[in-house]
Write a protein that holds these residues in place. Structure first.
Motif, PDB file in Angstrom:
ATOM      1  N   ASP A 148       0.723  -1.422  -0.340  1.00 27.86           N
ATOM      2  CA  ASP A 148       0.115  -0.114   0.106  1.00 27.86           C
ATOM      3  C   ASP A 148       1.170   1.489  -0.046  1.00 27.86           C
ATOM      4  O   ASP A 148       0.245   1.956  -0.290  1.00 27.86           O
ATOM      5  N   SER A 149       2.254   1.022   0.229  1.00 32.08           N
ATOM      6  CA  SER A 149       2.787   2.379   0.469  1.00 32.08           C
ATOM      7  C   SER A 149       3.406   2.734  -1.093  1.00 32.08           C
ATOM      8  O   SER A 149       4.193   3.730  -1.198  1.00 32.08           O
ATOM      9  N   GLY A 150       2.916   1.691  -2.166  1.00 36.43           N
ATOM     10  CA  GLY A 150       3.373   2.144  -3.291  1.00 36.43           C
ATOM     11  C   GLY A 150       4.205   0.990  -3.936  1.00 36.43           C
ATOM     12  O   GLY A 150       4.923   1.725  -4.908  1.00 36.43           O
ATOM     13  N   TYR A 151       5.019  -0.216  -3.828  1.00 38.41           N
ATOM     14  CA  TYR A 151       5.562  -1.127  -4.272  1.00 38.41           C
ATOM     15  C   TYR A 151       5.392  -2.090  -4.907  1.00 38.41           C
ATOM     16  O   TYR A 151       3.943  -3.059  -4.417  1.00 38.41           O
ATOM     17  N   LYS A 152       6.204  -2.683  -5.345  1.00 39.03           N
ATOM     18  CA  LYS A 152       5.867  -4.348  -6.091  1.00 39.03           C
ATOM     19  C   LYS A 152       6.745  -4.977  -4.941  1.00 39.03           C
ATOM     20  O   LYS A 152       7.921  -4.553  -4.927  1.00 39.03           O
ATOM     21  N   ILE A 153       6.315  -5.927  -4.322  1.00 40.79           N
ATOM     22  CA  ILE A 153       7.407  -7.190  -3.505  1.00 40.79           C
ATOM     23  C   ILE A 153       7.693  -8.290  -3.761  1.00 40.79           C
ATOM     24  O   ILE A 153       6.749  -8.731  -4.376  1.00 40.79           O
ATOM     25  N   THR A 154       8.742  -8.075  -3.700  1.00 41.36           N
ATOM     26  CA  THR A 154       8.980 -10.209  -3.622  1.00 41.36           C
ATOM     27  C   THR A 154       9.417 -10.863  -2.616  1.00 41.36           C
ATOM     28  O   THR A 154      10.805 -10.560  -1.949  1.00 41.36           O
ATOM     29  N   PRO A 155       8.953 -10.807  -1.907  1.00 40.26           N
ATOM     30  CA  PRO A 155       9.844 -11.482  -0.369  1.00 40.26           C
ATOM     31  C   PRO A 155      10.371 -13.155  -0.398  1.00 40.26           C
ATOM     32  O   PRO A 155       9.939 -13.535  -1.707  1.00 40.26           O
ATOM     33  N   HIS A 156      10.746 -12.940   0.040  1.00 40.20           N
ATOM     34  CA  HIS A 156      11.530 -14.450   0.151  1.00 40.20           C
ATOM     35  C   HIS A 156      12.479 -15.650   1.443  1.00 40.20           C
ATOM     36  O   HIS A 156      12.707 -13.772   2.088  1.00 40.20           O
ATOM     37  N   LEU A 157      12.452 -15.764   1.566  1.00 39.41           N
ATOM     38  CA  LEU A 157      12.606 -17.162   2.887  1.00 39.41           C
ATOM     39  C   LEU A 157      14.329 -17.012   2.351  1.00 39.41           C
ATOM     40  O   LEU A 157      14.606 -18.241   1.424  1.00 39.41           O
ATOM     41  N   TYR A 158      15.521 -16.305   2.332  1.00 40.85           N
ATOM     42  CA  TYR A 158      16.478 -16.517   1.693  1.00 40.85           C
ATOM     43  C   TYR A 158      18.139 -17.427   2.952  1.00 40.85           C
ATOM     44  O   TYR A 158      17.701 -17.160   4.083  1.00 40.85           O
ATOM     45  N   ARG A 159      18.490 -18.228   2.781  1.00 38.48           N
ATOM     46  CA  ARG A 159      19.137 -19.398   3.678  1.00 38.48           C
ATOM     47  C   ARG A 159      20.883 -19.182   2.870  1.00 38.48           C
ATOM     48  O   ARG A 159      20.923 -19.490   1.971  1.00 38.48           O
TER      49      ARG A 159
END
Length: 369
Positions: A148-159
């Protein structure tokens, strides 16, 4: 192209050091890099460490203050923003209060920066336990607020061990690119593991090259003779519950038995996770010498360079190192962002976030590698 970066909850500068190391050059010879603009943290020792290593010529750009009291309107505009908001209320170890704790709501101050300055991209970081806090609802609220802040987001669990960090460290990293920018971030593909480069081991990290004799932050931990004798009965990779420990030396502990207690590193495997704690047998222990690791050794496992000077007392330094993002891990992610903006292709994988949870392959049993 230079991205001026602001940072909240900067700690000792793990992300900032990774940003300093990250540079890419496009097909026209244009260099893409990140420059520090300002940072904020409530911990004075962490701020001093950050200044010493990241911006010694601009100490005034690091604001030692509670973020809740910070006047965001007085900050200068930035093109990039990073915030590893405090994980205390999301950690797997602890009460997991999530958004209901003292630390849980602090991410909202990062949201305020995003809405005020609309940087081109951001990185938000937290522990893997974030996904289960408040029965999974906390993470969904945070993702919604970021979008909602104006972003395309990519969440990922990095190992991070999959990216050459000599440590089994798992962290949620959320990368956002502003909606009006026609770029799509993709998760960089792992570089280490089965079919790739070998995992970096604790032995490699702590001995190649040897830690200099005059290195900083090498104060030893003083052990009692009983602790030394106790450690001498624990093989590499085992912990305080090893069956070969004589009965008279064993710990008298009821209930849960944490695997990290007096756990010795295995030289042929990545280290277990470096944490900010150190009491009660959680200092991290050498595989052959009956002793705790020094802070410099812990910093090696976190991929900080040997000339990175941590400020504050020994316990404060240990806390800073354990709470940091490994610079080499941060560098991988930031270089992928820079390549995204530069239009440079790189090997990538799909984000493992799917329908409210991360979908990952089972953790590798390093004893079989």
């Amino acid at each position: 192209m230079i991205f001026k970066k602001g940072e909240f909850f900067n700690g000792p500068g793990g992300i900032a050091q990774g940003a300093k190391m990250a540079k890419v050059i496009d097909k026209d010879g244009v260099e893409y890099k990140v420059e520090h603009e300002w940072a904020n943290d409530i911990d004075e020792s962490a701020c001093q460490t950050f200044i010493q290593n990241i911006c010694p010529d601009r100490p005034e750009s690091v604001i030692h203050q509670d973020v809740k009291e910070l006047d965001i309107e007085k900050l200068t505009p930035v093109d990039a923003f990073t915030f590893g908001f405090p994980c205390n209320d999301y950690s797997i170890v602890g009460e997991k209060k999530g958004l209901n704790g003292d630390y849980g709501p602090l991410y909202t101050y990062g949201i305020k920066v995003l809405r005020r300055f609309q940087p081109k991209w951001f990185i938000a970081e937290n522990v893997s336990g974030l996904q289960s806090a408040n029965e999974g609802q906390a993470f969904n609220v945070i993702l919604r607020d970021l979008k909602d802040s104006g972003y395309k987001i990519t969440p990922h669990l990095y190992r991070f061990q999959d990216y050459g960090v000599p440590q089994t460290r798992h962290r949620i990293i959320i990368v956002g690119i502003r909606n009006d920018i026609n770029k799509e971030f993709r998760v960089p593909a792992p570089t280490h593991g089965i079919g790739k480069l070998p995992y970096k081991t604790a032995l490699e990290a702590l001995t190649i090259p040897p830690i200099p004799i005059d290195a900083l932050n090498v104060e030893p931990t003083r052990h009692t003779s009983k602790v030394i004798e106790f450690l001498n009965h624990i093989p590499a990779g085992k912990n305080a519950w090893y069956e070969g420990i004589p009965l008279e030396l064993r710990l008298n502990v009821k209930g849960a038995k944490m695997s990290q207690i007096y756990r010795r590193l295995h030289p042929e495997q990545p280290s277990y996770t470096v944490t900010g704690s150190g009491g009660g047998g959680t200092h991290m222990y050498h595989w052959s010498e009956p002793r705790a690791l020094t802070n410099r050794e812990r910093a090696r496992l976190q991929t900080f360079p040997d000339d990175y000077e941590f400020k504050g007392g020994k316990e404060k330094v240990r806390q800073q190192i354990g709470m940091a993002v490994p610079p080499e891990g941060a560098k991988v992610i930031i270089e992928a962002i820079l390549k995204t903006f530069a239009g440079i292709e790189y090997e990538s994988i799909d984000s493992k976030w799917n329908d409210g949870h991360f979908v990952l392959e089972p953790e590798l049993d390093f004893s079989t590698v």
